[in-house]
Write a protein that holds these residues in place. Structure first.
Motif, PDB file in Angstrom:
ATOM      1  N   THR A 104      26.553 -10.351  -6.059  1.00 26.76           N
ATOM      2  CA  THR A 104      27.258  -9.184  -6.559  1.00 26.76           C
ATOM      3  C   THR A 104      27.188  -8.092  -5.513  1.00 26.76           C
ATOM      4  OG1 THR A 104      26.640  -9.752  -8.816  1.00 26.76           O
ATOM      5  CG2 THR A 104      27.372  -7.500  -8.428  1.00 26.76           C
ATOM      6  N   ARG A 105      28.350  -7.548  -5.205  1.00 29.58           N
ATOM      7  CA  ARG A 105      28.394  -6.479  -4.218  1.00 29.58           C
ATOM      8  C   ARG A 105      29.072  -5.288  -4.880  1.00 29.58           C
ATOM      9  NH1 ARG A 105      31.884  -6.355   1.232  1.00 29.58           N
ATOM     10  NH2 ARG A 105      33.490  -6.585  -0.350  1.00 29.58           N
ATOM     11  N   ILE A 106      28.423  -4.147  -4.830  1.00 28.68           N
ATOM     12  CA  ILE A 106      28.961  -2.933  -5.422  1.00 28.68           C
ATOM     13  C   ILE A 106      29.548  -2.090  -4.304  1.00 28.68           C
ATOM     14  CG2 ILE A 106      28.414  -0.829  -6.689  1.00 28.68           C
ATOM     15  CD1 ILE A 106      26.142  -2.430  -8.030  1.00 28.68           C
ATOM     16  N   VAL A 107      30.807  -1.756  -4.454  1.00 33.07           N
ATOM     17  CA  VAL A 107      31.486  -0.934  -3.467  1.00 33.07           C
ATOM     18  C   VAL A 107      31.819   0.391  -4.131  1.00 33.07           C
ATOM     19  CG1 VAL A 107      33.482  -0.738  -1.960  1.00 33.07           C
ATOM     20  CG2 VAL A 107      32.448  -2.973  -2.364  1.00 33.07           C
ATOM     21  N   ASP A 108      31.221   1.460  -3.633  1.00 33.19           N
ATOM     22  CA  ASP A 108      31.459   2.785  -4.193  1.00 33.19           C
ATOM     23  C   ASP A 108      32.553   3.460  -3.375  1.00 33.19           C
ATOM     24  OD1 ASP A 108      31.359   5.193  -5.473  1.00 33.19           O
ATOM     25  OD2 ASP A 108      29.392   5.768  -4.740  1.00 33.19           O
ATOM     26  N   THR A 109      33.681   3.685  -4.007  1.00 31.95           N
ATOM     27  CA  THR A 109      34.811   4.310  -3.313  1.00 31.95           C
ATOM     28  C   THR A 109      35.033   5.748  -3.762  1.00 31.95           C
ATOM     29  OG1 THR A 109      36.357   3.488  -4.958  1.00 31.95           O
ATOM     30  CG2 THR A 109      35.991   2.096  -3.019  1.00 31.95           C
ATOM     31  N   ALA A 110      34.067   6.329  -4.429  1.00 32.81           N
ATOM     32  CA  ALA A 110      34.247   7.677  -4.961  1.00 32.81           C
ATOM     33  C   ALA A 110      34.463   8.695  -3.850  1.00 32.81           C
ATOM     34  CB  ALA A 110      33.056   8.079  -5.809  1.00 32.81           C
ATOM     35  N   CYS A 111      33.852   8.489  -2.701  1.00 28.49           N
ATOM     36  CA  CYS A 111      34.012   9.441  -1.601  1.00 28.49           C
ATOM     37  C   CYS A 111      35.418   9.401  -1.014  1.00 28.49           C
ATOM     38  CB  CYS A 111      32.974   9.163  -0.513  1.00 28.49           C
ATOM     39  SG  CYS A 111      31.286   9.485  -1.056  1.00 28.49           S
ATOM     40  N   ASP A 112      36.165   8.331  -1.291  1.00 25.43           N
ATOM     41  CA  ASP A 112      37.533   8.238  -0.777  1.00 25.43           C
ATOM     42  C   ASP A 112      38.512   9.088  -1.586  1.00 25.43           C
ATOM     43  OD1 ASP A 112      36.597   6.438   1.085  1.00 25.43           O
ATOM     44  OD2 ASP A 112      37.259   4.672  -0.043  1.00 25.43           O
ATOM     45  N   TRP A 113      38.244   9.277  -2.851  1.00 25.36           N
ATOM     46  CA  TRP A 113      39.228   9.964  -3.680  1.00 25.36           C
ATOM     47  C   TRP A 113      38.725  11.257  -4.316  1.00 25.36           C
ATOM     48  CZ3 TRP A 113      37.817  10.344  -8.794  1.00 25.36           C
ATOM     49  CH2 TRP A 113      36.876   9.427  -9.258  1.00 25.36           C
ATOM     50  N   THR A 114      37.468  11.613  -4.133  1.00 22.65           N
ATOM     51  CA  THR A 114      36.983  12.885  -4.666  1.00 22.65           C
ATOM     52  C   THR A 114      36.900  13.906  -3.543  1.00 22.65           C
ATOM     53  OG1 THR A 114      34.693  12.175  -4.356  1.00 22.65           O
ATOM     54  CG2 THR A 114      35.649  11.856  -6.538  1.00 22.65           C
ATOM     55  N   LYS A 115      37.104  15.132  -3.884  1.00 24.79           N
ATOM     56  CA  LYS A 115      37.067  16.239  -2.923  1.00 24.79           C
ATOM     57  C   LYS A 115      36.259  17.387  -3.520  1.00 24.79           C
ATOM     58  CE  LYS A 115      39.974  14.198  -0.162  1.00 24.79           C
ATOM     59  NZ  LYS A 115      39.339  13.171   0.571  1.00 24.79           N
ATOM     60  N   PRO A 116      35.779  18.289  -2.660  1.00 24.42           N
ATOM     61  CA  PRO A 116      35.076  19.469  -3.177  1.00 24.42           C
ATOM     62  C   PRO A 116      36.026  20.363  -3.976  1.00 24.42           C
ATOM     63  CG  PRO A 116      34.751  19.247  -0.793  1.00 24.42           C
ATOM     64  CD  PRO A 116      35.769  18.249  -1.191  1.00 24.42           C
ATOM     65  N   ILE A 117      35.454  21.121  -4.878  1.00 27.74           N
ATOM     66  CA  ILE A 117      36.227  22.089  -5.656  1.00 27.74           C
ATOM     67  C   ILE A 117      36.018  23.458  -5.016  1.00 27.74           C
ATOM     68  CG2 ILE A 117      36.531  23.192  -7.914  1.00 27.74           C
ATOM     69  CD1 ILE A 117      35.403  20.611  -9.159  1.00 27.74           C
ATOM     70  N   TYR A 118      37.131  24.074  -4.638  1.00 33.18           N
ATOM     71  CA  TYR A 118      37.068  25.401  -4.031  1.00 33.18           C
ATOM     72  C   TYR A 118      37.510  26.431  -5.055  1.00 33.18           C
ATOM     73  CZ  TYR A 118      36.721  22.766   0.285  1.00 33.18           C
ATOM     74  OH  TYR A 118      36.321  21.900   1.257  1.00 33.18           O
ATOM     75  N   VAL A 119      36.825  27.569  -5.046  1.00 28.02           N
ATOM     76  CA  VAL A 119      37.106  28.636  -5.997  1.00 28.02           C
ATOM     77  C   VAL A 119      37.600  29.847  -5.220  1.00 28.02           C
ATOM     78  CG1 VAL A 119      36.118  30.091  -7.810  1.00 28.02           C
ATOM     79  CG2 VAL A 119      35.277  27.779  -7.486  1.00 28.02           C
ATOM     80  N   SER A 120      38.636  30.450  -5.715  1.00 32.71           N
ATOM     81  CA  SER A 120      39.181  31.656  -5.079  1.00 32.71           C
ATOM     82  C   SER A 120      38.475  32.887  -5.637  1.00 32.71           C
ATOM     83  CB  SER A 120      40.684  31.675  -5.326  1.00 32.71           C
ATOM     84  OG  SER A 120      41.154  32.931  -5.610  1.00 32.71           O
TER      85      SER A 120
END
Length: 86
Positions: A39-55
Motif C-alpha cells: 500500500t502506497r499513500i500519495v498525499d496530493t494536498a500540497c498540489d491543490w491547496t493554497k494559503p489563505i490571504y486576508v486583506s
C-alpha cells in the motif's frame, strides 16, 4: 441395433474413467505464485491547496481568523509555504 450400440457405450464408459494410482509417476511440487501487496499513500494536498490571504478591509470573526491561521500554519509545516509579505 440400438441395443448393441447402447451396450458398447455402457462398456466404454468404465474404461475411459480409469486412472492409475500414480505410483509409477513422480509428481513434482508446483510452487505457488508469490503475491505481494504493498500500500502506497500519495498525499496530493500540497498540489491543490493554497494559503489563505486576508486583506486589510476584510472583517473576520475571531473563529474565522483562528481557522485561517491554523490552515496557513499547517500548510507551512506540511507543504513548505513561505510568507509572501502581502
Amino acid at each position: 441395433m440400438w441395443k448393441t450400440t447402447l451396450l458398447l457405450c455402457l462398456l466404454a464408459l468404465p474404461l475411459t474413467s480409469c486412472e492409475t494410482s500414480g505410483a509409477d509417476r513422480v509428481k513434482t511440487p508446483v510452487a505457488e505464485p508469490l503475491v505481494q501487496v504493498k500500500t502506497r499513500i500519495v498525499d496530493t494536498a500540497c498540489d491543490w491547496t493554497k494559503p489563505i490571504y486576508v486583506s486589510a478591509t476584510d472583517v473576520l470573526s475571531d473563529e474565522t481568523a483562528k481557522a485561517i491561521l491554523a490552515h496557513n500554519r499547517a500548510g507551512a509545516a506540511q507543504c513548505g509555504w513561505k510568507p509572501t509579505g502581502r
